[in-house]
Write a protein that holds these residues in place. Structure first.
Motif, PDB file in Angstrom:
ATOM      1  N   CYS A  88       0.861  -1.190   0.000  1.00 55.78           N
ATOM      2  CA  CYS A  88       0.000   0.000   0.000  1.00 55.78           C
ATOM      3  C   CYS A  88       0.900   1.244   0.000  1.00 55.78           C
ATOM      4  O   CYS A  88       0.932   2.013   0.967  1.00 55.78           O
ATOM      5  CB  CYS A  88      -0.924  -0.003   1.208  1.00 55.78           C
ATOM      6  SG  CYS A  88      -1.920  -1.494   1.401  1.00 55.78           S
ATOM      7  N   ILE A  91       0.289   5.065   1.302  1.00 56.29           N
ATOM      8  CA  ILE A  91       0.172   5.564   2.677  1.00 56.29           C
ATOM      9  C   ILE A  91       1.513   5.971   3.277  1.00 56.29           C
ATOM     10  O   ILE A  91       1.557   6.542   4.362  1.00 56.29           O
ATOM     11  CB  ILE A  91      -0.504   4.530   3.607  1.00 56.29           C
ATOM     12  CG1 ILE A  91       0.394   3.312   3.803  1.00 56.29           C
ATOM     13  CG2 ILE A  91      -1.878   4.144   3.088  1.00 56.29           C
ATOM     14  CD1 ILE A  91      -0.099   2.360   4.887  1.00 56.29           C
ATOM     15  N   ILE A 116       4.012   6.788   8.163  1.00 59.60           N
ATOM     16  CA  ILE A 116       2.729   6.773   7.454  1.00 59.60           C
ATOM     17  C   ILE A 116       2.144   8.183   7.405  1.00 59.60           C
ATOM     18  O   ILE A 116       2.109   8.891   8.415  1.00 59.60           O
ATOM     19  CB  ILE A 116       1.762   5.784   8.124  1.00 59.60           C
ATOM     20  CG1 ILE A 116       2.310   4.361   7.965  1.00 59.60           C
ATOM     21  CG2 ILE A 116       0.366   5.884   7.536  1.00 59.60           C
ATOM     22  CD1 ILE A 116       1.481   3.298   8.617  1.00 59.60           C
ATOM     23  N   ASN A 118      -1.042  10.938   5.618  1.00 60.54           N
ATOM     24  CA  ASN A 118      -2.502  11.009   5.458  1.00 60.54           C
ATOM     25  C   ASN A 118      -3.260  10.704   6.744  1.00 60.54           C
ATOM     26  O   ASN A 118      -4.245   9.955   6.758  1.00 60.54           O
ATOM     27  CB  ASN A 118      -2.987  10.079   4.350  1.00 60.54           C
ATOM     28  CG  ASN A 118      -2.499  10.509   2.982  1.00 60.54           C
ATOM     29  OD1 ASN A 118      -1.513   9.990   2.492  1.00 60.54           O
ATOM     30  ND2 ASN A 118      -3.160  11.480   2.387  1.00 60.54           N
ATOM     31  N   ASN A 119      -2.781  11.297   7.833  1.00 58.48           N
ATOM     32  CA  ASN A 119      -3.472  11.172   9.109  1.00 58.48           C
ATOM     33  C   ASN A 119      -3.882  12.549   9.624  1.00 58.48           C
ATOM     34  O   ASN A 119      -3.118  13.505   9.512  1.00 58.48           O
ATOM     35  CB  ASN A 119      -2.559  10.514  10.144  1.00 58.48           C
ATOM     36  CG  ASN A 119      -2.174   9.095   9.787  1.00 58.48           C
ATOM     37  OD1 ASN A 119      -2.967   8.173   9.879  1.00 58.48           O
ATOM     38  ND2 ASN A 119      -0.933   8.924   9.359  1.00 58.48           N
ATOM     39  N   PRO A 267      -4.667   5.991   8.256  1.00 58.24           N
ATOM     40  CA  PRO A 267      -4.103   4.637   8.119  1.00 58.24           C
ATOM     41  C   PRO A 267      -3.138   4.217   9.220  1.00 58.24           C
ATOM     42  O   PRO A 267      -2.780   3.040   9.290  1.00 58.24           O
ATOM     43  CB  PRO A 267      -3.380   4.694   6.756  1.00 58.24           C
ATOM     44  CG  PRO A 267      -3.128   6.147   6.499  1.00 58.24           C
ATOM     45  CD  PRO A 267      -4.269   6.873   7.137  1.00 58.24           C
ATOM     46  N   PRO A 293      -5.271  -0.732   4.822  1.00 51.15           N
ATOM     47  CA  PRO A 293      -5.899   0.568   4.559  1.00 51.15           C
ATOM     48  C   PRO A 293      -6.268   0.722   3.086  1.00 51.15           C
ATOM     49  O   PRO A 293      -5.537   0.279   2.196  1.00 51.15           O
ATOM     50  CB  PRO A 293      -4.805   1.573   4.954  1.00 51.15           C
ATOM     51  CG  PRO A 293      -3.531   0.807   4.846  1.00 51.15           C
ATOM     52  CD  PRO A 293      -3.861  -0.599   5.216  1.00 51.15           C
ATOM     53  N   LYS A 295      -7.568   3.071  -0.361  1.00 47.84           N
ATOM     54  CA  LYS A 295      -7.246   4.372  -0.964  1.00 47.84           C
ATOM     55  C   LYS A 295      -8.286   5.430  -0.610  1.00 47.84           C
ATOM     56  O   LYS A 295      -8.060   6.612  -0.800  1.00 47.84           O
ATOM     57  CB  LYS A 295      -7.137   4.222  -2.474  1.00 47.84           C
ATOM     58  CG  LYS A 295      -5.906   3.441  -2.917  1.00 47.84           C
ATOM     59  CD  LYS A 295      -5.732   3.444  -4.429  1.00 47.84           C
ATOM     60  CE  LYS A 295      -4.457   2.708  -4.823  1.00 47.84           C
ATOM     61  NZ  LYS A 295      -4.260   2.705  -6.284  1.00 47.84           N
ATOM     62  N   LEU A 298      -7.179   8.265   1.569  1.00 51.76           N
ATOM     63  CA  LEU A 298      -6.427   9.376   0.996  1.00 51.76           C
ATOM     64  C   LEU A 298      -7.327  10.511   0.541  1.00 51.76           C
ATOM     65  O   LEU A 298      -6.860  11.637   0.361  1.00 51.76           O
ATOM     66  CB  LEU A 298      -5.587   8.898  -0.190  1.00 51.76           C
ATOM     67  CG  LEU A 298      -4.511   7.854   0.112  1.00 51.76           C
ATOM     68  CD1 LEU A 298      -3.773   7.501  -1.156  1.00 51.76           C
ATOM     69  CD2 LEU A 298      -3.531   8.382   1.137  1.00 51.76           C
TER      70      LEU A 298
END
Length: 486
Positions: A88, A91, A116, A118-119, A267, A293, A295, A298
Protein backbone atom coordinates in the motif's frame (compact mmCIF):
# COMPACT_ATOMS: atom_id res chain seq x y z
CA UNK A 1 20.06 -37.92 64.83
CA UNK A 2 22.91 -35.37 64.99
CA UNK A 3 24.35 -36.85 61.82
CA UNK A 4 20.97 -36.43 60.10
CA UNK A 5 20.71 -32.75 61.12
CA UNK A 6 24.29 -32.14 60.04
CA UNK A 7 23.50 -33.73 56.69
CA UNK A 8 20.44 -31.52 56.25
CA UNK A 9 22.45 -28.44 57.23
CA UNK A 10 25.21 -29.14 54.72
CA UNK A 11 22.65 -29.99 52.04
CA UNK A 12 20.97 -26.59 52.54
CA UNK A 13 24.35 -24.84 52.41
CA UNK A 14 25.27 -26.73 49.24
CA UNK A 15 21.96 -25.86 47.54
CA UNK A 16 22.33 -22.24 48.63
CA UNK A 17 25.80 -21.85 47.12
CA UNK A 18 24.79 -23.73 43.98
CA UNK A 19 21.96 -21.21 43.55
CA UNK A 20 24.37 -18.33 44.20
CA UNK A 21 26.82 -19.73 41.64
CA UNK A 22 24.04 -20.27 39.10
CA UNK A 23 22.65 -16.75 39.49
CA UNK A 24 26.15 -15.24 39.38
CA UNK A 25 26.79 -17.08 36.11
CA UNK A 26 23.48 -15.87 34.63
CA UNK A 27 24.23 -12.28 35.65
CA UNK A 28 27.74 -12.34 34.17
CA UNK A 29 26.93 -14.31 31.01
CA UNK A 30 24.28 -11.82 29.90
CA UNK A 31 25.56 -8.44 28.77
CA UNK A 32 24.07 -5.98 31.24
CA UNK A 33 25.09 -2.49 32.25
CA UNK A 34 27.82 -2.55 34.92
CA UNK A 35 25.66 -0.72 37.54
CA UNK A 36 22.85 -3.22 36.98
CA UNK A 37 25.16 -6.23 37.25
CA UNK A 38 26.84 -4.85 40.37
CA UNK A 39 23.46 -4.14 41.98
CA UNK A 40 22.33 -7.70 41.40
CA UNK A 41 25.59 -9.24 42.60
CA UNK A 42 25.58 -7.17 45.77
CA UNK A 43 21.90 -7.99 46.36
CA UNK A 44 22.33 -11.77 46.19
CA UNK A 45 25.58 -11.80 48.21
CA UNK A 46 24.62 -9.28 50.91
CA UNK A 47 21.02 -10.45 51.42
CA UNK A 48 21.09 -14.23 51.83
CA UNK A 49 17.96 -16.03 50.61
CA UNK A 50 16.13 -12.68 50.25
CA UNK A 51 18.47 -11.72 47.40
CA UNK A 52 17.85 -15.07 45.71
CA UNK A 53 14.06 -14.64 46.05
CA UNK A 54 14.27 -11.11 44.56
CA UNK A 55 16.27 -12.47 41.62
CA UNK A 56 13.76 -15.18 40.78
CA UNK A 57 10.88 -12.69 40.93
CA UNK A 58 12.55 -9.76 39.14
CA UNK A 59 15.94 -10.78 37.78
CA UNK A 60 15.13 -12.05 34.32
CA UNK A 61 12.61 -11.06 31.70
CA UNK A 62 10.25 -13.90 30.96
CA UNK A 63 6.60 -14.64 30.34
CA UNK A 64 4.61 -17.77 30.89
CA UNK A 65 5.69 -20.80 28.83
CA UNK A 66 2.90 -20.51 26.25
CA UNK A 67 3.18 -16.73 26.03
CA UNK A 68 6.94 -16.90 25.60
CA UNK A 69 6.61 -19.40 22.77
CA UNK A 70 4.22 -17.12 20.90
CA UNK A 71 6.23 -13.96 21.71
CA UNK A 72 9.41 -15.44 20.23
CA UNK A 73 7.83 -15.76 16.78
CA UNK A 74 5.17 -13.05 16.91
CA UNK A 75 7.00 -10.31 15.05
CA UNK A 76 8.19 -12.65 12.29
CA UNK A 77 4.59 -13.79 11.83
CA UNK A 78 3.46 -10.19 11.64
CA UNK A 79 6.14 -9.49 9.05
CA UNK A 80 4.10 -11.50 6.55
CA UNK A 81 1.33 -9.02 7.10
CA UNK A 82 3.81 -6.13 7.05
CA UNK A 83 4.92 -7.19 3.57
CA UNK A 84 1.31 -6.92 2.43
CA UNK A 85 1.05 -3.53 4.11
CA UNK A 86 4.15 -2.35 2.23
CA UNK A 87 2.27 -2.90 -1.03
CA UNK A 88 0.00 0.00 0.00
CA UNK A 89 2.65 2.50 -1.14
CA UNK A 90 0.13 5.34 -1.15
CA UNK A 91 0.17 5.56 2.68
CA UNK A 92 3.94 5.91 3.18
CA UNK A 93 5.80 9.18 3.50
CA UNK A 94 8.86 9.32 1.24
CA UNK A 95 10.70 12.19 2.90
CA UNK A 96 10.87 13.48 6.45
CA UNK A 97 12.05 16.72 7.99
CA UNK A 98 15.78 17.01 8.70
CA UNK A 99 15.45 16.53 12.46
CA UNK A 100 13.19 13.46 12.04
CA UNK A 101 15.06 11.63 9.28
CA UNK A 102 17.44 9.59 11.48
CA UNK A 103 14.70 8.41 13.82
CA UNK A 104 12.34 7.41 11.00
CA UNK A 105 15.18 5.50 9.30
CA UNK A 106 15.82 3.64 12.55
CA UNK A 107 12.14 2.73 12.87
CA UNK A 108 12.00 1.59 9.25
CA UNK A 109 14.98 -0.74 9.60
CA UNK A 110 14.06 -2.08 13.05
CA UNK A 111 10.29 -2.49 12.52
CA UNK A 112 10.01 -2.98 8.77
CA UNK A 113 7.90 -0.04 7.58
CA UNK A 114 8.30 3.67 6.87
CA UNK A 115 6.39 6.53 8.41
CA UNK A 116 2.73 6.77 7.45
CA UNK A 117 1.11 9.90 6.03
CA UNK A 118 -2.50 11.01 5.46
CA UNK A 119 -3.47 11.17 9.11
CA UNK A 120 -5.49 13.83 10.90
CA UNK A 121 -3.85 14.18 14.32
CA UNK A 122 -5.40 15.91 17.33
CA UNK A 123 -3.63 16.48 20.65
CA UNK A 124 -5.97 16.04 23.62
CA UNK A 125 -4.77 17.68 26.82
CA UNK A 126 -7.75 17.36 29.19
CA UNK A 127 -8.65 13.86 30.42
CA UNK A 128 -12.35 14.57 30.99
CA UNK A 129 -12.76 16.08 27.53
CA UNK A 130 -10.77 13.21 26.03
CA UNK A 131 -13.21 10.73 27.57
CA UNK A 132 -16.17 12.68 26.24
CA UNK A 133 -14.73 12.62 22.70
CA UNK A 134 -13.99 8.91 23.09
CA UNK A 135 -17.56 8.17 24.18
CA UNK A 136 -18.90 9.93 21.08
CA UNK A 137 -16.57 7.85 18.90
CA UNK A 138 -17.68 4.64 20.60
CA UNK A 139 -21.35 5.42 19.99
CA UNK A 140 -20.48 6.18 16.33
CA UNK A 141 -18.61 2.87 15.81
CA UNK A 142 -20.00 0.57 13.14
CA UNK A 143 -17.68 -2.46 12.93
CA UNK A 144 -15.15 -2.97 15.71
CA UNK A 145 -13.64 -1.44 18.85
CA UNK A 146 -10.37 -2.65 20.38
CA UNK A 147 -8.89 -1.29 23.61
CA UNK A 148 -5.90 -2.02 25.81
CA UNK A 149 -5.19 -0.20 29.09
CA UNK A 150 -2.93 -0.65 32.07
CA UNK A 151 -5.53 0.75 34.49
CA UNK A 152 -9.31 0.73 34.22
CA UNK A 153 -10.79 1.98 37.47
CA UNK A 154 -14.61 1.94 37.69
CA UNK A 155 -16.38 5.11 38.74
CA UNK A 156 -17.42 8.45 37.30
CA UNK A 157 -16.90 9.00 33.59
CA UNK A 158 -15.12 5.63 33.27
CA UNK A 159 -18.54 4.04 33.84
CA UNK A 160 -19.93 6.13 30.98
CA UNK A 161 -17.30 4.57 28.71
CA UNK A 162 -18.37 1.12 29.92
CA UNK A 163 -22.03 1.89 29.16
CA UNK A 164 -21.08 3.11 25.67
CA UNK A 165 -19.15 -0.10 25.00
CA UNK A 166 -22.04 -2.24 26.22
CA UNK A 167 -24.45 -0.35 23.96
CA UNK A 168 -22.10 -0.79 20.99
CA UNK A 169 -21.69 -4.52 21.63
CA UNK A 170 -25.46 -5.00 21.84
CA UNK A 171 -25.98 -3.33 18.46
CA UNK A 172 -23.47 -5.65 16.80
CA UNK A 173 -20.12 -3.87 17.07
CA UNK A 174 -17.31 -6.35 17.81
CA UNK A 175 -15.70 -5.10 21.04
CA UNK A 176 -12.45 -6.39 22.51
CA UNK A 177 -10.95 -5.16 25.77
CA UNK A 178 -7.51 -6.09 27.13
CA UNK A 179 -6.57 -4.89 30.63
CA UNK A 180 -3.48 -5.50 32.71
CA UNK A 181 -4.20 -7.85 35.60
CA UNK A 182 -2.27 -5.85 38.21
CA UNK A 183 -3.18 -2.35 37.05
CA UNK A 184 -6.89 -3.09 36.60
CA UNK A 185 -7.45 -5.30 39.64
CA UNK A 186 -10.35 -3.10 40.80
CA UNK A 187 -12.10 -3.53 37.46
CA UNK A 188 -11.87 -7.33 37.55
CA UNK A 189 -13.30 -7.34 41.09
CA UNK A 190 -16.15 -5.02 40.16
CA UNK A 191 -19.59 -5.94 38.74
CA UNK A 192 -18.62 -4.28 35.44
CA UNK A 193 -16.46 -7.25 34.48
CA UNK A 194 -19.36 -9.71 34.29
CA UNK A 195 -21.87 -7.14 33.01
CA UNK A 196 -19.63 -6.23 30.08
CA UNK A 197 -18.83 -9.87 29.28
CA UNK A 198 -22.54 -10.77 29.25
CA UNK A 199 -23.15 -7.97 26.76
CA UNK A 200 -20.81 -9.67 24.29
CA UNK A 201 -17.57 -7.77 24.93
CA UNK A 202 -14.47 -9.98 24.77
CA UNK A 203 -12.36 -9.18 27.84
CA UNK A 204 -8.82 -10.45 28.38
CA UNK A 205 -6.95 -10.19 31.68
CA UNK A 206 -3.40 -9.61 30.47
CA UNK A 207 -0.39 -11.05 32.33
CA UNK A 208 -2.48 -12.54 35.12
CA UNK A 209 -1.24 -12.14 38.66
CA UNK A 210 -1.70 -15.13 40.98
CA UNK A 211 0.22 -17.10 43.60
CA UNK A 212 0.82 -19.95 41.16
CA UNK A 213 2.23 -17.64 38.48
CA UNK A 214 4.78 -16.20 40.92
CA UNK A 215 6.87 -19.30 40.25
CA UNK A 216 6.23 -19.37 36.48
CA UNK A 217 7.19 -15.86 35.37
CA UNK A 218 8.27 -12.53 36.78
CA UNK A 219 5.39 -10.34 37.92
CA UNK A 220 6.75 -6.88 37.13
CA UNK A 221 6.45 -7.30 33.35
CA UNK A 222 3.23 -5.39 32.74
CA UNK A 223 0.92 -4.53 29.85
CA UNK A 224 1.43 -0.77 30.03
CA UNK A 225 0.10 0.24 26.60
CA UNK A 226 -2.87 2.55 26.10
CA UNK A 227 -4.47 1.96 22.70
CA UNK A 228 -7.98 2.47 21.35
CA UNK A 229 -8.96 1.45 17.80
CA UNK A 230 -12.34 2.17 16.26
CA UNK A 231 -13.44 0.82 12.86
CA UNK A 232 -9.77 0.41 11.84
CA UNK A 233 -9.69 4.15 11.17
CA UNK A 234 -9.78 6.12 14.43
CA UNK A 235 -7.01 5.49 16.94
CA UNK A 236 -6.04 6.87 20.33
CA UNK A 237 -2.82 6.55 22.29
CA UNK A 238 -0.95 8.41 25.00
CA UNK A 239 -0.46 8.35 28.76
CA UNK A 240 -4.10 8.33 29.92
CA UNK A 241 -5.52 5.37 31.82
CA UNK A 242 -9.25 4.66 31.74
CA UNK A 243 -10.06 6.49 34.98
CA UNK A 244 -12.07 9.49 36.09
CA UNK A 245 -9.45 12.19 36.85
CA UNK A 246 -11.66 13.66 39.59
CA UNK A 247 -11.77 10.33 41.45
CA UNK A 248 -8.48 8.57 40.70
CA UNK A 249 -6.05 8.39 43.68
CA UNK A 250 -7.48 11.51 45.28
CA UNK A 251 -6.70 10.13 48.76
CA UNK A 252 -2.96 10.38 48.02
CA UNK A 253 -3.13 14.17 48.26
CA UNK A 254 -1.14 14.79 45.06
CA UNK A 255 -4.04 16.16 43.03
CA UNK A 256 -5.28 15.11 39.60
CA UNK A 257 -3.17 13.13 37.18
CA UNK A 258 -2.33 15.24 34.11
CA UNK A 259 -2.19 13.32 30.83
CA UNK A 260 -1.81 13.71 27.08
CA UNK A 261 -3.57 11.66 24.40
CA UNK A 262 -3.58 11.72 20.62
CA UNK A 263 -6.65 11.07 18.51
CA UNK A 264 -5.77 10.13 14.94
CA UNK A 265 -7.95 9.51 11.92
CA UNK A 266 -6.19 7.66 9.13
CA UNK A 267 -4.10 4.64 8.12
CA UNK A 268 -1.84 4.73 11.20
CA UNK A 269 -4.68 2.77 12.85
CA UNK A 270 -3.57 -0.23 10.79
CA UNK A 271 -0.06 -0.17 12.27
CA UNK A 272 -1.46 0.19 15.78
CA UNK A 273 -3.84 -2.64 14.97
CA UNK A 274 -0.89 -4.92 14.20
CA UNK A 275 0.54 -4.22 17.65
CA UNK A 276 -2.83 -4.89 19.26
CA UNK A 277 -3.09 -8.14 17.29
CA UNK A 278 0.32 -9.26 18.57
CA UNK A 279 -0.68 -8.53 22.18
CA UNK A 280 -3.99 -10.31 21.71
CA UNK A 281 -2.30 -13.39 20.23
CA UNK A 282 0.27 -13.54 23.06
CA UNK A 283 -2.60 -13.64 25.59
CA UNK A 284 -5.18 -15.73 23.72
CA UNK A 285 -3.38 -17.57 20.91
CA UNK A 286 -5.72 -16.04 18.32
CA UNK A 287 -4.79 -13.63 15.53
CA UNK A 288 -6.99 -10.59 14.71
CA UNK A 289 -4.97 -8.68 12.11
CA UNK A 290 -6.70 -5.50 10.87
CA UNK A 291 -7.76 -4.89 7.29
CA UNK A 292 -5.28 -3.18 5.00
CA UNK A 293 -5.90 0.57 4.56
CA UNK A 294 -7.88 1.53 1.46
CA UNK A 295 -7.25 4.37 -0.96
CA UNK A 296 -10.46 5.93 0.32
CA UNK A 297 -8.44 7.13 3.31
CA UNK A 298 -6.43 9.38 1.00
CA UNK A 299 -9.50 11.25 -0.18
CA UNK A 300 -10.01 12.85 3.19
CA UNK A 301 -8.30 16.18 3.80
CA UNK A 302 -5.05 15.53 5.66
CA UNK A 303 -1.66 17.14 6.16
CA UNK A 304 0.40 15.56 3.38
CA UNK A 305 3.64 16.83 4.91
CA UNK A 306 3.23 15.00 8.23
CA UNK A 307 4.40 11.50 9.04
CA UNK A 308 3.70 9.11 11.94
CA UNK A 309 5.58 6.07 13.19
CA UNK A 310 4.51 3.69 15.95
CA UNK A 311 7.18 2.12 18.17
CA UNK A 312 6.20 -0.92 20.21
CA UNK A 313 8.34 -2.58 22.86
CA UNK A 314 8.06 -5.60 25.10
CA UNK A 315 8.70 -9.35 24.87
CA UNK A 316 8.48 -10.45 21.24
CA UNK A 317 9.03 -6.98 19.79
CA UNK A 318 12.32 -5.57 18.39
CA UNK A 319 14.77 -5.51 21.28
CA UNK A 320 15.83 -2.18 22.79
CA UNK A 321 14.06 -0.21 20.06
CA UNK A 322 12.49 2.31 22.48
CA UNK A 323 15.86 3.02 24.07
CA UNK A 324 17.49 3.41 20.65
CA UNK A 325 14.70 5.71 19.48
CA UNK A 326 15.04 7.99 22.51
CA UNK A 327 18.80 8.25 22.06
CA UNK A 328 18.44 8.95 18.33
CA UNK A 329 15.83 11.63 18.98
CA UNK A 330 17.92 13.38 21.64
CA UNK A 331 21.08 13.36 19.51
CA UNK A 332 19.05 14.80 16.60
CA UNK A 333 18.20 17.95 18.57
CA UNK A 334 19.92 21.11 17.33
CA UNK A 335 18.09 23.97 19.04
CA UNK A 336 15.60 22.83 21.69
CA UNK A 337 14.66 19.69 23.61
CA UNK A 338 11.70 19.58 26.01
CA UNK A 339 10.81 16.40 27.90
CA UNK A 340 7.96 15.61 30.28
CA UNK A 341 8.01 12.45 32.40
CA UNK A 342 6.54 11.42 35.76
CA UNK A 343 9.42 9.03 36.49
CA UNK A 344 12.98 10.19 35.81
CA UNK A 345 15.39 7.29 36.33
CA UNK A 346 17.26 7.26 33.00
CA UNK A 347 19.87 4.80 31.82
CA UNK A 348 23.47 6.01 31.79
CA UNK A 349 23.28 6.35 27.99
CA UNK A 350 20.16 8.51 28.16
CA UNK A 351 21.58 10.66 30.93
CA UNK A 352 24.75 11.18 28.91
CA UNK A 353 22.76 12.05 25.77
CA UNK A 354 20.63 14.63 27.61
CA UNK A 355 23.65 16.25 29.27
CA UNK A 356 25.58 16.23 25.99
CA UNK A 357 22.69 17.96 24.22
CA UNK A 358 22.74 20.76 26.79
CA UNK A 359 26.54 21.04 26.63
CA UNK A 360 26.50 21.43 22.85
CA UNK A 361 24.16 24.39 23.08
CA UNK A 362 20.71 22.82 22.85
CA UNK A 363 18.15 24.42 25.16
CA UNK A 364 17.13 21.41 27.27
CA UNK A 365 14.18 21.41 29.67
CA UNK A 366 12.78 18.50 31.69
CA UNK A 367 9.38 18.81 33.37
CA UNK A 368 8.62 16.39 36.21
CA UNK A 369 6.03 16.30 39.01
CA UNK A 370 6.77 18.10 42.25
CA UNK A 371 4.45 15.68 44.08
CA UNK A 372 4.88 11.98 43.45
CA UNK A 373 3.01 8.70 43.91
CA UNK A 374 6.19 6.62 44.12
CA UNK A 375 8.60 7.31 47.00
CA UNK A 376 11.21 4.96 45.53
CA UNK A 377 11.31 6.66 42.14
CA UNK A 378 11.05 10.13 43.65
CA UNK A 379 14.24 9.65 45.68
CA UNK A 380 16.07 7.66 43.01
CA UNK A 381 15.47 10.42 40.44
CA UNK A 382 16.98 13.10 42.71
CA UNK A 383 20.47 11.66 42.33
CA UNK A 384 20.45 12.67 38.64
CA UNK A 385 19.56 16.30 39.28
CA UNK A 386 23.07 17.56 40.08
CA UNK A 387 24.59 16.16 36.89
CA UNK A 388 21.74 17.51 34.78
CA UNK A 389 21.89 20.96 36.38
CA UNK A 390 25.68 21.12 36.00
CA UNK A 391 25.28 20.36 32.28
CA UNK A 392 22.86 23.27 31.90
CA UNK A 393 19.57 21.34 31.84
CA UNK A 394 16.59 23.21 33.26
CA UNK A 395 14.49 21.07 35.60
CA UNK A 396 10.92 22.21 36.18
CA UNK A 397 8.78 20.69 38.94
CA UNK A 398 5.07 20.76 38.09
CA UNK A 399 2.94 21.92 41.03
CA UNK A 400 -0.68 21.36 39.93
CA UNK A 401 -1.16 17.64 40.26
CA UNK A 402 0.82 14.60 39.19
CA UNK A 403 2.20 15.27 35.72
CA UNK A 404 1.74 11.85 34.12
CA UNK A 405 2.35 12.98 30.52
CA UNK A 406 5.19 11.34 28.61
CA UNK A 407 6.32 13.60 25.78
CA UNK A 408 9.42 14.78 23.95
CA UNK A 409 9.54 17.78 21.61
CA UNK A 410 12.58 18.40 19.45
CA UNK A 411 13.25 21.65 17.55
CA UNK A 412 9.52 22.47 17.41
CA UNK A 413 9.11 19.78 14.73
CA UNK A 414 9.54 16.21 16.00
CA UNK A 415 7.24 14.90 18.75
CA UNK A 416 7.19 11.68 20.75
CA UNK A 417 4.01 10.88 22.69
CA UNK A 418 3.18 7.63 24.43
CA UNK A 419 3.35 5.44 27.51
CA UNK A 420 7.12 5.27 28.05
CA UNK A 421 8.52 6.69 31.28
CA UNK A 422 12.21 7.53 31.51
CA UNK A 423 12.88 4.61 33.85
CA UNK A 424 14.22 1.08 33.61
CA UNK A 425 10.81 -0.57 33.73
CA UNK A 426 9.53 1.23 30.63
CA UNK A 427 12.82 0.98 28.76
CA UNK A 428 13.51 -2.73 29.27
CA UNK A 429 10.49 -4.58 30.66
CA UNK A 430 6.94 -3.48 29.93
CA UNK A 431 4.78 -3.65 26.85
CA UNK A 432 4.91 0.02 25.81
CA UNK A 433 3.96 2.19 22.84
CA UNK A 434 5.26 5.51 21.52
CA UNK A 435 4.01 7.60 18.61
CA UNK A 436 6.68 9.48 16.65
CA UNK A 437 5.10 12.45 14.86
CA UNK A 438 6.91 14.56 12.27
CA UNK A 439 4.49 17.47 11.96
CA UNK A 440 5.15 21.15 12.72
CA UNK A 441 1.48 21.93 13.40
CA UNK A 442 1.15 19.12 15.94
CA UNK A 443 4.47 20.09 17.50
CA UNK A 444 3.24 23.67 17.88
CA UNK A 445 0.26 22.36 19.87
CA UNK A 446 2.53 20.18 22.00
CA UNK A 447 4.82 23.15 22.60
CA UNK A 448 1.86 25.21 23.81
CA UNK A 449 0.83 22.65 26.43
CA UNK A 450 4.44 22.17 27.56
CA UNK A 451 4.74 25.94 28.06
CA UNK A 452 1.58 25.74 30.15
CA UNK A 453 3.19 22.99 32.24
CA UNK A 454 6.28 25.18 32.73
CA UNK A 455 4.11 28.15 33.76
CA UNK A 456 2.65 25.95 36.50
CA UNK A 457 6.04 24.67 37.67
CA UNK A 458 8.91 25.87 39.78
CA UNK A 459 12.41 25.97 38.34
CA UNK A 460 14.94 24.01 40.36
CA UNK A 461 17.79 26.35 41.33
CA UNK A 462 21.26 24.81 40.96
CA UNK A 463 22.76 26.76 43.85
CA UNK A 464 19.93 25.97 46.27
CA UNK A 465 20.00 22.32 45.22
CA UNK A 466 23.74 22.10 45.94
CA UNK A 467 23.09 23.19 49.55
CA UNK A 468 20.55 20.46 50.37
CA UNK A 469 20.99 18.52 53.61
CA UNK A 470 23.65 15.81 53.80
CA UNK A 471 21.17 13.15 54.96
CA UNK A 472 19.11 13.64 51.78
CA UNK A 473 22.21 13.00 49.67
CA UNK A 474 22.79 9.75 51.52
CA UNK A 475 19.16 8.72 51.00
CA UNK A 476 19.38 9.60 47.30
CA UNK A 477 22.44 7.37 46.92
CA UNK A 478 20.71 4.48 48.64
CA UNK A 479 17.77 4.67 46.26
CA UNK A 480 20.13 5.22 43.32
CA UNK A 481 21.72 1.91 44.24
CA UNK A 482 18.29 0.34 43.70
CA UNK A 483 17.54 2.28 40.48
CA UNK A 484 18.65 -0.49 38.05
CA UNK A 485 16.07 -2.72 39.74
CA UNK A 486 13.18 -0.22 39.56
Amino acid sequence: MDIFYDLIKWLVVLIYWLLIANITYRILIKRRSIPSSMSWLLTIYILPFIGIAIWFFFGELYLGKRQKKIARKIWSISNTYLNELKSCKYIFQIKNSEVATSLFQLCKHRQGISGIKNNNITLLTNTKKTMEVLIRDIYSARKNIEMVFYIWKPGGIADDVAVALIDSAKRGVHCRLMLDSAGSVEFFRSPWFNVMKKSGIEIVEALKVSLIRIFLRRLDVRQHRKIILIDNYISYSGSMNLVDPYLFKQSSGIGQWIDLMTRIEGPIATTMGIIYSCDWEIETGFKILPKLPSKEMLKKKCNQNSSVQVIASGPGFPKNVIHQALLTAIYSARNELIMTTPYLVPSDDLLHAICTAAQRGVKVSIIIPLYHDSILVKWASRVFFSELLEAGVKIYQFKKGLLHSKSILIDQQLSLIGTVNLDMRSLWLNFEITLVIDDSKFSHNLSSIQKEYIANSRLLDKNIWSMRAYWTRVLEKIFYFLSPLL
